[in-house]
Design an enzyme around this catalytic site. Structure first.
Site, PDB file in Angstrom:
ATOM      1  N   ASP A 170      23.285  -9.216 -22.454  1.00 21.65           N
ATOM      2  CA  ASP A 170      24.325  -8.283 -21.987  1.00 21.65           C
ATOM      3  C   ASP A 170      23.760  -6.914 -21.628  1.00 21.65           C
ATOM      4  O   ASP A 170      24.507  -5.990 -21.320  1.00 21.65           O
ATOM      5  CB  ASP A 170      25.429  -8.151 -23.039  1.00 21.65           C
ATOM      6  CG  ASP A 170      24.930  -7.513 -24.336  1.00 21.65           C
ATOM      7  OD1 ASP A 170      23.694  -7.346 -24.476  1.00 21.65           O
ATOM      8  OD2 ASP A 170      25.763  -7.180 -25.201  1.00 21.65           O
ATOM      9  N   GLY A 171      22.433  -6.758 -21.686  1.00 18.02           N
ATOM     10  CA  GLY A 171      21.798  -5.501 -21.284  1.00 18.02           C
ATOM     11  C   GLY A 171      21.444  -4.573 -22.427  1.00 18.02           C
ATOM     12  O   GLY A 171      20.791  -3.546 -22.210  1.00 18.02           O
ATOM     13  N   GLU A 172      21.879  -4.898 -23.646  1.00 15.63           N
ATOM     14  CA  GLU A 172      21.517  -4.044 -24.788  1.00 15.63           C
ATOM     15  C   GLU A 172      20.000  -4.034 -24.993  1.00 15.63           C
ATOM     16  O   GLU A 172      19.329  -5.037 -24.770  1.00 15.63           O
ATOM     17  CB  GLU A 172      22.203  -4.544 -26.068  1.00 15.63           C
ATOM     18  CG  GLU A 172      23.688  -4.254 -26.118  1.00 15.63           C
ATOM     19  CD  GLU A 172      24.322  -4.704 -27.417  1.00 15.63           C
ATOM     20  OE1 GLU A 172      23.577  -5.133 -28.335  1.00 15.63           O
ATOM     21  OE2 GLU A 172      25.563  -4.650 -27.514  1.00 15.63           O
ATOM     22  N   ASP A 176      15.693  30.932  -5.577  1.00 15.31           N
ATOM     23  CA  ASP A 176      16.958  31.538  -6.011  1.00 15.31           C
ATOM     24  C   ASP A 176      16.655  32.598  -7.075  1.00 15.31           C
ATOM     25  O   ASP A 176      15.528  32.745  -7.530  1.00 15.31           O
ATOM     26  CB  ASP A 176      17.930  30.483  -6.563  1.00 15.31           C
ATOM     27  CG  ASP A 176      17.303  29.617  -7.654  1.00 15.31           C
ATOM     28  OD1 ASP A 176      16.425  30.122  -8.383  1.00 15.31           O
ATOM     29  OD2 ASP A 176      17.671  28.435  -7.754  1.00 15.31           O
ATOM     30  N   LYS A 178      20.622  33.000  -2.032  1.00 14.24           N
ATOM     31  CA  LYS A 178      21.420  31.917  -1.454  1.00 14.24           C
ATOM     32  C   LYS A 178      22.742  31.772  -2.191  1.00 14.24           C
ATOM     33  O   LYS A 178      22.872  32.177  -3.348  1.00 14.24           O
ATOM     34  CB  LYS A 178      20.655  30.593  -1.506  1.00 14.24           C
ATOM     35  CG  LYS A 178      20.463  30.018  -2.901  1.00 14.24           C
ATOM     36  CD  LYS A 178      19.801  28.665  -2.853  1.00 14.24           C
ATOM     37  CE  LYS A 178      19.503  28.139  -4.243  1.00 14.24           C
ATOM     38  NZ  LYS A 178      20.638  27.887  -5.092  1.00 14.24           N
ATOM     39  N   THR A 188      17.488  16.714  -4.866  1.00 10.34           N
ATOM     40  CA  THR A 188      17.779  16.200  -3.517  1.00 10.34           C
ATOM     41  C   THR A 188      16.983  16.946  -2.449  1.00 10.34           C
ATOM     42  O   THR A 188      17.049  16.594  -1.279  1.00 10.34           O
ATOM     43  CB  THR A 188      19.279  16.315  -3.200  1.00 10.34           C
ATOM     44  OG1 THR A 188      19.660  17.700  -3.302  1.00 10.34           O
ATOM     45  CG2 THR A 188      20.118  15.490  -4.169  1.00 10.34           C
ATOM     46  N   ALA A 189      16.254  17.984  -2.844  1.00  7.63           N
ATOM     47  CA  ALA A 189      15.372  18.785  -1.965  1.00  7.63           C
ATOM     48  C   ALA A 189      16.135  19.619  -0.944  1.00  7.63           C
ATOM     49  O   ALA A 189      15.534  20.164  -0.022  1.00  7.63           O
ATOM     50  CB  ALA A 189      14.335  17.897  -1.256  1.00  7.63           C
ATOM     51  N   GLY A 190      17.445  19.760  -1.130  1.00  9.62           N
ATOM     52  CA  GLY A 190      18.236  20.592  -0.209  1.00  9.62           C
ATOM     53  C   GLY A 190      17.840  22.050  -0.284  1.00  9.62           C
ATOM     54  O   GLY A 190      17.578  22.700   0.730  1.00  9.62           O
ATOM     55  N   THR A 191      17.750  22.582  -1.500  1.00 10.36           N
ATOM     56  CA  THR A 191      17.410  23.997  -1.698  1.00 10.36           C
ATOM     57  C   THR A 191      16.025  24.309  -1.149  1.00 10.36           C
ATOM     58  O   THR A 191      15.842  25.260  -0.392  1.00 10.36           O
ATOM     59  CB  THR A 191      17.456  24.340  -3.211  1.00 10.36           C
ATOM     60  OG1 THR A 191      18.783  24.155  -3.685  1.00 10.36           O
ATOM     61  CG2 THR A 191      17.023  25.772  -3.468  1.00 10.36           C
TER      62      THR A 191
END
Length: 319
Positions: free
Chosen positions: A43-45, A177, A200, A231-234
């Site tokens: 069950d993944g435990e 920032d 920013k 996410t590498a946006g900044t």
């Protein structure tokens, strides 16, 4: 530093998050990794077996709580419980990347403080000490009632850029920032360079909007520094803004390469010439693109482990 601790009471175990780094650390110390297995019930435990005696030993468990975060955190908690019940003398968690650290305060009403919750879980499971690297916020150290050693990645990054042979007057260290100014200043001091700050505004999580640049970057090689790149946006917006405002070229560096979602594509298409990261998080093959250079923290962490085991000062590693 002794070459081997084979006949000592020092044991190093690895879980599944970063086996390569754990092996490297054990090699630096002069030990084989401890014998243990992590299996799953149908069950993944998670089922953990420690396959050697650790009674009366000082045990170090290496596990970053990186993606999948919840799996790796549960592995760690179950391992600590197993070690405690097997009569380990001390249990030190070596957590190069401390997950859930970004929720370190109540920024809005009805928000959890997950960095504190994780600290509580580790203590309750039975950990006696934590060694970690570049916490998202240094005050997270205060969430623990057990000993915590907070190591710094900046010296490793600084050494890499020093070897590139830039002239001090040609480079500028840039914080993406206001919150990262202290980190940028530490790198700037080592490279004897000025700093700049990107002002920013973030309209919602994982979306950054660059406003303006405080400091002189015109004609300079800009080195962006952050603790986590997710996410590498900044970092990519910052790099593009630096080039638009006259920077000659842009390098970026961070301690923890989370690199989730569109991160790799964004880095590939950005003005970042090279992204230098540490191996606190194991990168999958598809993330090892030409622009990314990964440096090892194994020597730093192995020195910390030996100093803790020998009851010597760890503070010399903070410099």
């Amino acid at each position: 530093m002794p070459n081997s601790y084979i006949n000592s009471k020092l044991k190093i175990f690895s879980l599944n998050s970063n086996h390569e780094l754990a092996k490297e650390i054990a090699d630096e110390v002069g030990l084989e990794l401890g014998k243990s297995s992590v299996k799953r019930f149908s069950d993944g435990e998670i089922q953990i077996n420690i396959e050697e005696s650790i009674r009366g030993c000082d045990v170090f468990v290496i596990q970053s709580t990186s993606q999948p975060v919840n799996e790796h955190l549960m592995e760690l908690l179950i391992m600590v419980d197993a070690l405690k019940r097997a009569s380990a003398k001390t249990i030190t968690i070596v957590m190069p990347y401390y997950g859930y650290a970004r929720q370190d305060r109540k920024a809005r009403a009805r928000e959890p403080i997950t960095a504190k919750l994780v600290a509580n879980l580790l203590e309750t499971a039975g950990a006696t000490r934590v060694i970690t690297l570049d916490l998202h916020a240094p005050q997270i150290q205060g969430f623990f009632d057990i000993l915590i050693d907070h190591l710094m990645g900046v010296p490793i990054l600084a050494e890499y850029f020093q070897e590139k042979g830039f002239k001090n007057e040609d480079i500028v260290i840039v914080s993406p920032d206001h919150g990262g100014v202290t980190r940028a200043r530490k790198l700037a001091e080592r490279l004897k360079a000025p700093i700049a700050i990107i002002d920013k505004r973030r309209p919602k999580p994982n979306v950054a909007e660059v406003m303006n640049i405080v400091g002189n970057i015109d004609g300079k090689v800009a080195i962006l520094i952050d603790d986590i790149i997710d996410t590498a946006g900044t970092i990519t917006l910052a790099a593009n803004a630096l080039v638009e405002n006259g920077a000659k070229e842009v390098f970026a560096c961070c301690t923890h390469p989370v690199l989730s979602g569109p991160a790799i594509e964004r880095i590939e298409n950005s003005n970042i010439k090279e992204l230098v990261v540490l191996n606190t998080i194991q990168l999958t093959e598809e993330k090892m693109i030409g622009k990314i250079k990964q440096l090892s923290v194994a020597k730093l962490i192995s020195e910390a482990i030996i100093r803790v085991y020998e009851q010597k000062s760890v503070s010399t590693l903070f410099d």
